[in-house]
Each structure stands twice: as structure tokens, then as C-alpha cells.
Enzyme design. Structure first.
Site, PDB file in Angstrom:
ATOM      1  N   CYS A 189     -58.775 -23.215 -55.280  1.00 25.81           N
ATOM      2  CA  CYS A 189     -58.786 -24.081 -54.118  1.00 25.81           C
ATOM      3  C   CYS A 189     -60.173 -24.678 -54.017  1.00 25.81           C
ATOM      4  O   CYS A 189     -61.145 -23.970 -53.738  1.00 25.81           O
ATOM      5  CB  CYS A 189     -58.453 -23.293 -52.849  1.00 25.81           C
ATOM      6  SG  CYS A 189     -58.542 -24.284 -51.334  1.00 25.81           S
ATOM      7  N   GLU A 199     -54.879 -30.092 -54.591  1.00 25.19           N
ATOM      8  CA  GLU A 199     -54.926 -29.720 -55.999  1.00 25.19           C
ATOM      9  C   GLU A 199     -54.669 -30.985 -56.824  1.00 25.19           C
ATOM     10  O   GLU A 199     -54.079 -31.948 -56.329  1.00 25.19           O
ATOM     11  CB  GLU A 199     -53.888 -28.641 -56.343  1.00 25.19           C
ATOM     12  CG  GLU A 199     -54.147 -27.281 -55.723  1.00 25.19           C
ATOM     13  CD  GLU A 199     -55.384 -26.576 -56.249  1.00 25.19           C
ATOM     14  OE1 GLU A 199     -56.057 -27.134 -57.148  1.00 25.19           O
ATOM     15  OE2 GLU A 199     -55.683 -25.481 -55.764  1.00 25.19           O
TER      16      GLU A 199
END
Length: 232
Positions: free
Chosen positions: A2, A102
Site C-alpha cells: 500500500c 494500486e
């Protein structure tokens, strides 16, 4: 992994959702990046928000530099890895968010950014750990990492890791210093994909300076150069 996330809700919404007081002013954030100072909630002080550096020990720390890329910790090894196990046992935190980003690789050079949210784009909390450092001036500074796990079927289409999102009913247990280690480890699992959704966003999110509502808008799939792509 992340590497970027968002926290676009108001100060009042954050205080109501997490039953914690925020003494500092808060401006909604659309593109939070490593090394920035952001709100967290620690087990030491769950009644109020703290503001910690994400992942990077400040340059003015005199005793423990951390690599710029160290922003996440793998949940599978969190209890054994020397650099993390003490914080896992003693210094756990909630990292409030309402989405994370992402990038999906398409070929060798193309990456398409996706935003992942809960249905209704509700607030949630990542599982985090934190550390404390002494600055050259003798002050105290704090940093945190976000724990990651294997992806659910939704995030697996884009990336091979995802941040640990804690169900609301487990947040207090995560902060509780008396929660057994085996119970903590059992929390570090992929969040149910049926409770999440994803969509493509503009490659503007690639630039940290672009911290505005535009980066969370749904867009046609574009690569990092701003070219439209057929791949979603």
C-alpha cells in the site's frame, strides 16, 4: 503493498466514526504518500487522534534511520521479524482511510492506477504499528507502517498484496494491549471482496503534489503517460 491512500472525510466525520477527538485542524486528503504526517489512533491514546509520519523516520532523527521504501510490514512475519515484533506487541494503531490506490501492470511499461474503496466509500481503518524516535533537538517523533496481507479476489486482479483492513468490531481489540497474539494474528486476513469495489482513476495520482478531489474521480483507464488504454 500500500503506497498511497485517501482520507477525504471531514474532521467531524472522523471523530464520529472513531469516537476520538482531533485537536488539530484537518483538511481532507486525496493522495496521501509516504513521509507525510497523517492521523492515526494508538492503543496508548485511543480517545484522541495522533499525527505520525508514514513509514519514514524524519531526517532529523538522530538514532534510527529507516529506508524510504519501508512503509509496509508483511503480516505473515510481523510476530517474528526482529524489526517489527516489538511494535506489533506493544505499539499498534489504527490508520483511518476511505480508499487506497494500486497500479495494474499492463505489459512492461504501462501501469494503470486503481482506487479501492468499501461500498458507500465509508471510512475504515488499516492495521498499523508505530515507533517513537528522539530527534537531534531532543524532541519526540513518531512513525507508522501499514500491515499488508495476501489479496482478496478483487485486489488480486491488480496487485499481489493488499493492506489489512480491520472490520469495525475488531478495531478496539487491535488496540487493546491485552489481546492475545494469536487473536491479533487471526485478524490479519484479506478483507471480504464482496464488501469492496474498485475503479480506475487518473494517472494524476502518480504525482504526490496532486492532492485534490480530481484524483479520486472515476476515469477511463489511462496509463501513466495519460494515454487511454483498452485494459480495465
Amino acid at each position: 503493498m500500500c503506497g498511497r491512500y485517501s482520507l477525504t472525510k471531514s474532521k467531524t466525520a472522523l471523530e464520529n466514526r472513531f469516537a476520538s477527538e482531533m485537536l488539530e485542524d484537518f483538511v481532507p486528503r486525496y493522495n496521501i504518500a509516504p513521509s507525510q504526517v497523517v492521523p492515526v489512533i494508538t492503543g496508548d491514546s485511543p480517545q484522541g487522534f495522533s499525527h505520525f509520519y508514514w513509514g519514514v523516520t524524519p531526517a532529523f532523527s538522530k538514532n534510527k534511520p529507516v529506508a524510504n521504501k519501508l512503509i509496509n510490514a508483511r503480516s505473515e512475519t510481523i510476530a517474528e521479524k526482529l524489526s517489527f515484533k516489538s511494535s506489533f506487541r506493544k505499539n499498534r494503531c489504527l490508520v483511518p482511510a476511505d480508499g487506497f490506490y494500486e497500479w495494474k501492470k499492463i505489459g512492461k511499461k504501462t501501469k494503470v492506477p486503481y482506487r479501492f474503496v468499501l461500498h458507500g466509500e465509508e471510512l475504515f481503518a488499516f492495521a498499523g504499528i508505530w515507533e517513537q524516535f528522539e530527534t537531534e533537538n531532543g524532541d519526540t517523533a513518531h512513525t507508522f507502517l501499514i500491515l499488508t496481507t495476501t489479496p482478496n479476489s478483487l485486489t488480486a486482479e491488480v496487485h499481489d498484496r493488499m493492506p489489512v483492513i480491520l472490520p469495525p468490531d475488531l478495531e478496539a481489540k487491535w488496540l487493546d494491549p491485552h489481546t492475545p497474539e494469536n487473536v491479533l494474528l487471526d485478524m490479519l486476513r484479506p478483507y471480504p471482496e464482496k464488501e469492496m469495489m474498485t475503479y480506475t482513476v487518473s494517472p494524476m495520482v502518480n504525482q504526490v503534489a496532486n492532492d485534490n478531489p480530481y484524483v479520486i474521480r472515476k476515469t477511463l483507464p489511462m496509463d501513466q503517460f495519460g494515454n487511454y488504454t483498452l485494459f480495465g
